[in-house]
Enzyme design. Structure first.
Site, short mmCIF file in Angstrom:
data_model
loop_
_atom_site.label_atom_id
_atom_site.label_comp_id
_atom_site.label_asym_id
_atom_site.label_seq_id
_atom_site.Cartn_x
_atom_site.Cartn_y
_atom_site.Cartn_z
N GLU A 59 5.49 9.18 -9.25
CA GLU A 59 4.66 9.90 -10.21
C GLU A 59 4.44 9.08 -11.48
OE1 GLU A 59 5.55 14.48 -10.12
OE2 GLU A 59 7.37 13.41 -9.56
N PHE A 60 5.52 8.43 -11.94
CA PHE A 60 5.39 7.60 -13.15
C PHE A 60 4.43 6.44 -12.90
CE2 PHE A 60 6.45 4.08 -15.92
CZ PHE A 60 6.54 4.70 -17.16
N LYS A 143 14.23 -6.33 -4.18
CA LYS A 143 14.17 -5.72 -5.50
C LYS A 143 15.25 -4.64 -5.58
CE LYS A 143 10.92 -3.76 -8.86
NZ LYS A 143 11.74 -2.61 -9.27
N LYS A 341 6.09 -2.83 -3.96
CA LYS A 341 6.87 -1.59 -3.88
C LYS A 341 6.65 -0.92 -2.52
CE LYS A 341 8.71 0.10 -7.07
NZ LYS A 341 8.21 0.77 -8.29
#
Length: 761
Positions: A59-60, A143, A341
């Site tokens: 969401e961020f 990561k 990501k």
């Protein structure tokens, strides 16, 4: 939490591919922009300073990307203090502020392989413009989902540790970092610079995090939300003794300021750092092409949950340091590195209700009913809460905004509430109250025995919910493997809307069913209009077609397949029949061991509890459960009716099969071309061996196929002989005397070094 940028830079001024700016932002755009700025700052502060994320990373990231999009279209809105121009968060007043000798940057994030390809293509074009025509090498690494930390060494001694903070100024957490054993307080060897900043990530290993949370729940305390927040909260403890209780570790992945250190590449720097005693991640490779990078991403995406720590993506860096310096930085990120990501596995959603499910052995399990949300590639609306003690320990209330986690194919889990948002919920949140009666049959609930945490419905024979679950279970891959008998079919057989008396009131009658017995079965289904649910329901036949005046109702193709598979199921081996009976604690492993040891259902039924317990892989708990199950008359009725219908209750003994593996423990890992996993286990058991699921010092051989993974690593660490498929065949036929000592040098072991620190499967 990432501070994401997309493939574009922060503003149109430094973005070659930016959309043409609009002339004047409308009032609604300006209003949206200001609201986004406030939200991003609010969420960033909560994440970095309070270790209390108010929204999920996904969401961020979406908010941040929208903010960048508006800035690219309207650069006149961008101020110097825009969140897109900042790194990380503010510095907490609870710790002394310290300035980094060299700024700590964030990373540019991309969220698709197409974006990654575009980024690499652009970076390679920039490198060519610099005059370097050689294809760059890409240092590619995991990561880590942890907390960025900067270590300052002077003359080889650790003098300060700080968080990233806003990139320029961080929080002094030296005393807490000193409690992390693998971070050297003094470097080993020689040749290190007089002054050097080492950057890395502090994290909690996945296994240690799970164990730590289990201990908290047992102590009646709320579990920690996730490893990243747990690591951040641990390093912000006022008392270092409290930090020392947390299982923290660190991997270093770069340098800041350094005086006199000259290395040519990032990978060479890693080798030096490791030589000086600093913990360098084993999960990195230097790759020569985009295709190799994509293969790295897929490989670790497939096994991200067997690694020693949580990851949320892959970092790709230019390996050559001179090229890094030439490419330089934007205001926030290096132009020589990017983070890909993976799809989010943790999101926030609203907990609408907590209901309970009655399982096949009567266990009553609470589960959350949530506003549907997409996580890990699928839409999730329900998640387990295990038992009432877990609900209490997690501190979740009906109406909370909760953190939902779904890791790969793992069952979705409610991690805990977002406490900072609890008071804002309308209607107000309320406590969950565990029912005292079975929601399916009304029988009073009680623990199975004194001291049990779980409560159960004791009405095993007649409880419709338990019967439904048992029928669904017996059709599963570990049982009879009846593909046409899925979840909805199990409901239709045991709990249809019509008729009042279902086709099955006990699984005993399963193999006595005939197609005509199912002709009148109807279930309730939601009507759809052009594929969209309407909210209206109707009764429809499940096993037969609707039928018309011209075409009478008849069994569907799936129903015909069901009866063919029921007939085929009758010849399944004894161990599958045992699994299908839903005896508490008796799963595939114990069933295989019992079938191998006794050979028939009658022999198992007549064995003493002591004899059952002595079977390797069974033990006293399973032995007691077996004797208890066989003591029930209605259970014996199941066996008698199945046997009368032709279900196999005894394995054929092939006395010609040599017992070549007596006393040996074999672990099979990876995929073998000519053996399924079940076939390999069967071959081991019929020759007198033990088919184990994990590698230990007691393992005799490991058979490693393609994608063998961490069991192969463990075998090599312990010096256990490793066989390929040919070696396995030789072992099966002639025993250990004829088997090669090891086949570990075959292609199945190619990736062993880079995977050597993965958690044991």
């Amino acid at each position: 939490m990432s501070t994401a940028t997309g493939p574009a830079e922060a503003t149109a001024a430094n973005n070659e591919n930016a959309t043409e700016p609009e002339a004047v932002p409308s009032g609604s755009v300006r209003e949206e922009y200001e609201k986004l700025v406030d939200l991003v700052r609010k969420y960033r502060f909560a994440y970095y300073q309070e270790d209390e994320p108010l929204v999920s990373d996904a969401e961020f990231d979406a908010l941040f990307l929208r903010l960048e999009e508006i800035e690219a279209l309207h650069p006149e809105l961008v101020a110097n203090d825009s969140p897109t121009q900042e790194v990380g968060g503010e510095v907490s007043a609870a710790f002394a502020a310290v300035e980094h000798l060299q700024r700590m940057y964030s990373l540019e994030d991309v969220f698709s392989l197409e974006e990654l390809e575009a980024w690499i293509t652009k970076a390679e074009a920039s490198i060519v413009k610099l005059g370097d025509t050689a294809r760059p090498a890409w240092l590619t690494e995991l990561k880590i989902d942890g907390l960025a930390v900067n270590l300052l060494y002077r003359d080889g001694k650790l003098v300060r540790a700080a968080t990233r903070g806003d990139g320029t100024t961080g929080e002094d957490i030296t005393h807490n970092v000193l409690t992390i054993k693998e971070i050297p307080q003094e470097l080993t060897g020689a040749g290190f610079p007089p002054e050097m900043e080492v950057r890395g990530e502090v994290f909690i290993p996945s296994k240690a995090f799970a164990e730590f949370n289990e201990a908290l729940i047992e102590a009646g305390k709320a579990p920690l939300a996730n490893p990243r927040n747990a690591a951040a909260g641990s390093l912000r403890q006022k008392d270092p003794a409290e930090t020392a209780k947390r299982p923290l570790r660190m991997f270093v992945h770069g340098l800041g300021a350094r005086d006199g250190l000259e290395t040519a590449t990032q990978s060479e720097t890693y080798a030096l750092l490791a030589k000086w005693g600093l913990p360098v991640s084993p999960y990195f490779e230097v790759l020569g092409s985009l295709q190799e990078v994509l293969e790295f991403i897929k490989r670790y995406g497939d096994k991200r949950h067997s690694l020693m720590h949580e990851i949320d993506g892959i970092v790709v860096k230019v390996d050559d340091l001179a090229t890094q310096r030439a490419l330089g930085y934007t205001t926030r990120v290096p132009r020589w590195a990017v983070a890909y990501k993976y799809p989010p596995e943790e999101v926030h959603t609203k907990l609408l209700d907590i209901a309970v499910n009655v399982g096949r052995t009567g266990r009553v399990t609470p589960y959350g009913v949530m506003e549907p949300v997409k996580v890990a590639g699928s839409t999730v609306g329900m998640a387990t809460l295990h038992n009432q003690d877990v609900v209490k320990a997690k501190g979740v209330k009906i109406g909370d905004i909760v953190v939902l986690r779904k890791a790969g194919d793992v069952i979705p889990e409610i991690v805990g509430p977002v406490l900072a948002l609890r008071d804002q919920q309308d209607p107000p949140v309320r406590d969950f109250v565990m029912p005292t009666e079975c929601p399916s049959c009304g029988t009073p609930l009680a623990p199975g025995k004194e001291g049990d945490v779980d409560i159960r419905c004791p009405n095993a024979r007649s409880c419709p919910a338990q019967l439904r679950e048992r029928v669904f279970h017996l059709a599963g891959r570990g049982g009879f493997d009846i593909e046409a008998l899925g979840w909805e079919a199990a409901i239709a057989l045991t709990q249809p809307a019509e008729p009042e008396i279902p086709p099955l009131v006990s699984e005993a009658a399963l193999f006595d069913l005939k197609p005509e017995d199912l002709a009148g079965v109807r279930i309730r289904r939601e009507k759809r209009s052009k594929g969209v649910p309407t909210g209206e329901f109707e009764l429809v036949p499940y096993f037969f077609s609707k039928g018309t005046a011209k075409s009478p109702s008849k069994p569907t193709a799936t129903t015909e397949k069901l009866f063919k598979e029921l007939e085929k199921a009758k010849s399944q081996p004894l161990w599958r029949v045992l699994v299908a009976l839903s005896i508490r604690h008796v799963g595939p492993r114990a069933s295989r061991a019992l079938a191998t040891a006794f050979g028939s259902m009658d022999a198992i039924r007549n064995a003493s509890e002591e004899d059952l317990a002595h079977v390797d892989g069974v033990g006293p708990t399973i032995a007691a459960a077996l004797k208890e199950w066989f003591a029930e008359d209605w259970h014996l009725e199941i066996l008698d009716r199945w046997a009368a219908a032709g279900v196999r209750m005894e394995d054929e003994r092939d006395e010609s099969t040599p017992r070549t593996l007596e006393g040996l423990t074999i672990v099979v890992t990876g995929s073998l071309p000519d053996f399924s996993r079940d076939e390999a286990k069967e071959a081991i058991l019929t020759r007198g061996g033990k088919a184990a699921g994990s590698v230990s010092k007691n393992t005799s051989y490991v058979v490693a196929g393609e994608n063998a993974g961490t069991k192969l690593d463990k075998a090599e660490q312990l010096g256990i002989p490793v066989l390929d498929e040919d070696g396995f065949r030789e072992l099966l036929e002639n025993g250990p005397a004829a088997a090669p000592e090891s086949a570990a040098d075959t292609a199945t072991a190619d990736d062993a070094t880079s995977e050597s620190l993965e958690a044991t499967e």
